[in-house]
Write a protein that holds these residues in place. Structure first.
Motif, PDB file in Angstrom:
ATOM      1  N   GLU A  55       0.829  -1.197   0.000  1.00 47.62           N
ATOM      2  CA  GLU A  55       0.000   0.000   0.000  1.00 47.62           C
ATOM      3  C   GLU A  55       0.870   1.256   0.000  1.00 47.62           C
ATOM      4  OE1 GLU A  55      -2.525  -0.441   3.366  1.00 47.62           O
ATOM      5  OE2 GLU A  55      -3.928  -1.812   2.348  1.00 47.62           O
ATOM      6  N   ARG A  56       1.908   1.281   0.825  1.00 41.24           N
ATOM      7  CA  ARG A  56       2.817   2.427   0.869  1.00 41.24           C
ATOM      8  C   ARG A  56       3.583   2.565  -0.452  1.00 41.24           C
ATOM      9  NH1 ARG A  56       6.817   2.112   5.634  1.00 41.24           N
ATOM     10  NH2 ARG A  56       7.337   4.167   4.801  1.00 41.24           N
ATOM     11  N   ASN A  57       3.968   1.435  -1.016  1.00 48.81           N
ATOM     12  CA  ASN A  57       4.715   1.443  -2.273  1.00 48.81           C
ATOM     13  C   ASN A  57       3.854   1.994  -3.414  1.00 48.81           C
ATOM     14  OD1 ASN A  57       5.571  -0.152  -4.929  1.00 48.81           O
ATOM     15  ND2 ASN A  57       7.379   0.046  -3.636  1.00 48.81           N
ATOM     16  N   LEU A  58       2.597   1.575  -3.468  1.00 47.34           N
ATOM     17  CA  LEU A  58       1.696   2.074  -4.505  1.00 47.34           C
ATOM     18  C   LEU A  58       1.528   3.580  -4.401  1.00 47.34           C
ATOM     19  CD1 LEU A  58      -1.088  -0.684  -4.513  1.00 47.34           C
ATOM     20  CD2 LEU A  58       0.575  -0.248  -6.315  1.00 47.34           C
ATOM     21  N   ARG A  59       1.335   4.068  -3.179  1.00 44.13           N
ATOM     22  CA  ARG A  59       1.173   5.513  -2.988  1.00 44.13           C
ATOM     23  C   ARG A  59       2.440   6.262  -3.402  1.00 44.13           C
ATOM     24  NH1 ARG A  59      -1.375   3.856   1.899  1.00 44.13           N
ATOM     25  NH2 ARG A  59       0.498   4.399   3.109  1.00 44.13           N
ATOM     26  N   ALA A  60       3.604   5.724  -3.003  1.00 40.85           N
ATOM     27  CA  ALA A  60       4.873   6.385  -3.338  1.00 40.85           C
ATOM     28  C   ALA A  60       5.103   6.427  -4.843  1.00 40.85           C
ATOM     29  CB  ALA A  60       6.032   5.669  -2.652  1.00 40.85           C
ATOM     30  N   ASN A  61       4.556   5.458  -5.573  1.00 40.19           N
ATOM     31  CA  ASN A  61       4.727   5.407  -7.025  1.00 40.19           C
ATOM     32  C   ASN A  61       3.615   6.124  -7.780  1.00 40.19           C
ATOM     33  OD1 ASN A  61       7.121   3.851  -8.025  1.00 40.19           O
ATOM     34  ND2 ASN A  61       6.364   2.341  -6.546  1.00 40.19           N
ATOM     35  N   GLY A  62       2.668   6.715  -7.035  1.00 41.65           N
ATOM     36  CA  GLY A  62       1.641   7.514  -7.689  1.00 41.65           C
ATOM     37  C   GLY A  62       0.410   6.767  -8.144  1.00 41.65           C
ATOM     38  N   PHE A  63       0.223   5.522  -7.689  1.00 42.49           N
ATOM     39  CA  PHE A  63      -0.991   4.776  -8.030  1.00 42.49           C
ATOM     40  C   PHE A  63      -2.122   5.168  -7.084  1.00 42.49           C
ATOM     41  CE2 PHE A  63       2.358   1.961  -9.721  1.00 42.49           C
ATOM     42  CZ  PHE A  63       1.889   1.787 -11.016  1.00 42.49           C
ATOM     43  N   SER A  64      -3.356   4.896  -7.512  1.00 44.85           N
ATOM     44  CA  SER A  64      -4.512   5.281  -6.706  1.00 44.85           C
ATOM     45  C   SER A  64      -4.597   4.435  -5.439  1.00 44.85           C
ATOM     46  CB  SER A  64      -5.807   5.137  -7.524  1.00 44.85           C
ATOM     47  OG  SER A  64      -5.987   3.795  -7.945  1.00 44.85           O
ATOM     48  N   THR A  65      -5.103   5.052  -4.381  1.00 43.60           N
ATOM     49  CA  THR A  65      -5.169   4.366  -3.086  1.00 43.60           C
ATOM     50  C   THR A  65      -6.269   3.320  -3.040  1.00 43.60           C
ATOM     51  OG1 THR A  65      -6.620   6.128  -2.255  1.00 43.60           O
ATOM     52  CG2 THR A  65      -4.243   6.376  -1.863  1.00 43.60           C
ATOM     53  N   SER A 101      -7.387   2.150 -12.858  1.00 44.17           N
ATOM     54  CA  SER A 101      -8.030   3.318 -13.452  1.00 44.17           C
ATOM     55  C   SER A 101      -7.170   3.824 -14.606  1.00 44.17           C
ATOM     56  CB  SER A 101      -8.191   4.421 -12.401  1.00 44.17           C
ATOM     57  OG  SER A 101      -6.909   4.921 -12.026  1.00 44.17           O
ATOM     58  N   ASP A 102      -7.696   4.763 -15.379  1.00 44.98           N
ATOM     59  CA  ASP A 102      -6.907   5.347 -16.464  1.00 44.98           C
ATOM     60  C   ASP A 102      -5.674   6.063 -15.918  1.00 44.98           C
ATOM     61  OD1 ASP A 102      -8.696   4.361 -18.267  1.00 44.98           O
ATOM     62  OD2 ASP A 102      -9.693   6.276 -18.645  1.00 44.98           O
ATOM     63  N   THR A 103      -5.826   6.681 -14.746  1.00 47.48           N
ATOM     64  CA  THR A 103      -4.675   7.326 -14.104  1.00 47.48           C
ATOM     65  C   THR A 103      -3.617   6.299 -13.730  1.00 47.48           C
ATOM     66  OG1 THR A 103      -6.090   9.092 -13.230  1.00 47.48           O
ATOM     67  CG2 THR A 103      -3.949   8.776 -12.166  1.00 47.48           C
ATOM     68  N   ASP A 104      -4.056   5.150 -13.225  1.00 50.99           N
ATOM     69  CA  ASP A 104      -3.117   4.076 -12.892  1.00 50.99           C
ATOM     70  C   ASP A 104      -2.409   3.562 -14.144  1.00 50.99           C
ATOM     71  OD1 ASP A 104      -3.707   4.039 -10.126  1.00 50.99           O
ATOM     72  OD2 ASP A 104      -5.463   2.784 -10.479  1.00 50.99           O
ATOM     73  N   ILE A 105      -3.162   3.440 -15.231  1.00 52.78           N
ATOM     74  CA  ILE A 105      -2.571   2.963 -16.477  1.00 52.78           C
ATOM     75  C   ILE A 105      -1.507   3.933 -16.974  1.00 52.78           C
ATOM     76  CG2 ILE A 105      -3.039   2.505 -18.923  1.00 52.78           C
ATOM     77  CD1 ILE A 105      -5.738   1.338 -18.072  1.00 52.78           C
ATOM     78  N   ALA A 106      -1.805   5.221 -16.892  1.00 57.11           N
ATOM     79  CA  ALA A 106      -0.822   6.228 -17.320  1.00 57.11           C
ATOM     80  C   ALA A 106       0.437   6.145 -16.463  1.00 57.11           C
ATOM     81  CB  ALA A 106      -1.425   7.624 -17.230  1.00 57.11           C
ATOM     82  N   ARG A 107       0.251   5.992 -15.159  1.00 59.46           N
ATOM     83  CA  ARG A 107       1.413   5.899 -14.256  1.00 59.46           C
ATOM     84  C   ARG A 107       2.206   4.642 -14.557  1.00 59.46           C
ATOM     85  NH1 ARG A 107       5.321   8.192 -12.798  1.00 59.46           N
ATOM     86  NH2 ARG A 107       6.237   7.751 -10.760  1.00 59.46           N
ATOM     87  N   LEU A 108       1.514   3.539 -14.823  1.00 58.72           N
ATOM     88  CA  LEU A 108       2.170   2.283 -15.144  1.00 58.72           C
ATOM     89  C   LEU A 108       3.019   2.412 -16.403  1.00 58.72           C
ATOM     90  CD1 LEU A 108       2.505  -0.818 -14.797  1.00 58.72           C
ATOM     91  CD2 LEU A 108       0.391  -1.069 -16.129  1.00 58.72           C
ATOM     92  N   ILE A 109       2.461   3.019 -17.434  1.00 57.96           N
ATOM     93  CA  ILE A 109       3.203   3.189 -18.684  1.00 57.96           C
ATOM     94  C   ILE A 109       4.458   4.020 -18.451  1.00 57.96           C
ATOM     95  CG2 ILE A 109       3.141   4.188 -21.002  1.00 57.96           C
ATOM     96  CD1 ILE A 109       0.109   3.561 -21.031  1.00 57.96           C
ATOM     97  N   ARG A 110       4.315   5.096 -17.690  1.00 58.18           N
ATOM     98  CA  ARG A 110       5.468   5.972 -17.435  1.00 58.18           C
ATOM     99  C   ARG A 110       6.560   5.240 -16.649  1.00 58.18           C
ATOM    100  NH1 ARG A 110       4.408  11.258 -18.716  1.00 58.18           N
ATOM    101  NH2 ARG A 110       2.206  11.798 -19.044  1.00 58.18           N
TER     102      ARG A 110
END
Length: 216
Positions: A38-48, A66-75
């Motif tokens: 959970e902390r790692n996801l937040r630190a990497n900018g994924f949705s909570t 989410s689309d925001t998560d997908i964008a963060r994943l691609i980056r």
């Protein structure tokens, strides 16, 4: 018998500020690994709101992003290529793979080095064209006969992670074929969402579906 192949992605991008728990495995030390991820996801900018497929693990159903998560994943996954200094041919498909679920049991998870491009291996098994499954390593021994495939988890010297709940399982090929087709549909939807994010955010990742879901 209900057979499913569930596409999951492994969201495990190390951050120095989030120390890895000293003890494992995650399915035995659930609380500490759940908090870590959970902390790692937040630190990497994924949705909570993201929740893992299995408590304490880093696997998530692709449909939950989410689309925001997908964008963060691609980056994150394509960081070098997006800088303009990397070789796109060196970018591997997204880490993760397919959970084999038979009835109410998660029989086999993606193993070490598996990715979403491994569906082609499951497809060959379902078609009766191959008796070897690549879904990372180790791989189960497979015996195909009477229009069924038996997955035996006792053979490899490596340990399956997490340990399968059964020593072996026999799956009718017709049911496995249906599971592959359902996974393909889910993957096509995810590919379309990635493509839209790629366009809308002007990321310019070339052939994004091939690159991240199929493998060049």
């Amino acid at each position: 018998m209900q057979v499913q192949l569930i596409p999951v992605i492994e969201l495990f991008y190390l951050v120095d500020s989030v120390p890895v728990p000293p003890k494992g495995p995650y399915w035995e030390q659930v609380a500490s690994w759940r908090e870590y991820h959970e902390r790692n996801l937040r630190a990497n900018g994924f949705s909570t709101r993201l929740r893992p497929y299995l408590p304490g693990s880093a696997f998530h159903r692709i449909a939950d992003l989410s689309d925001t998560d997908i964008a963060r994943l691609i980056r994150l996954h394509c960081a070098e290529g997006l800088k303009g200094s990397g070789d796109w041919r060196q970018v591997r498909p997204l880490p993760g793979g397919y959970v084999l679920r038979v009835g109410s049991l998660d029989v086999l998870f993606p193993q070490c080095c598996s990715d979403l491009g491994d569906l082609k291996s499951w497809r060959r098994i379902a078609e009766g064209k191959c008796a070897y499954l690549y879904s990372g390593h180790p791989s189960p021994d497979i015996d195909q006969r009477n229009q069924s495939a038996t997955f035996d988890f006792n053979g490899p010297s490596e340990t399956f992670v997490p340990p399968p709940p059964l020593h072996s399982v026999t799956v009718p090929l017709v049911e496995l074929t249906g599971a592959v087709r359902a996974a393909e549909r889910e993957l096509r939807i995810f590919a379309a969402r990635m493509d839209l994010v790629n366009i809308e955010q002007s990321l310019n990742v070339p052939d994004i579906e091939v690159l991240l879901l199929r493998g060049v």
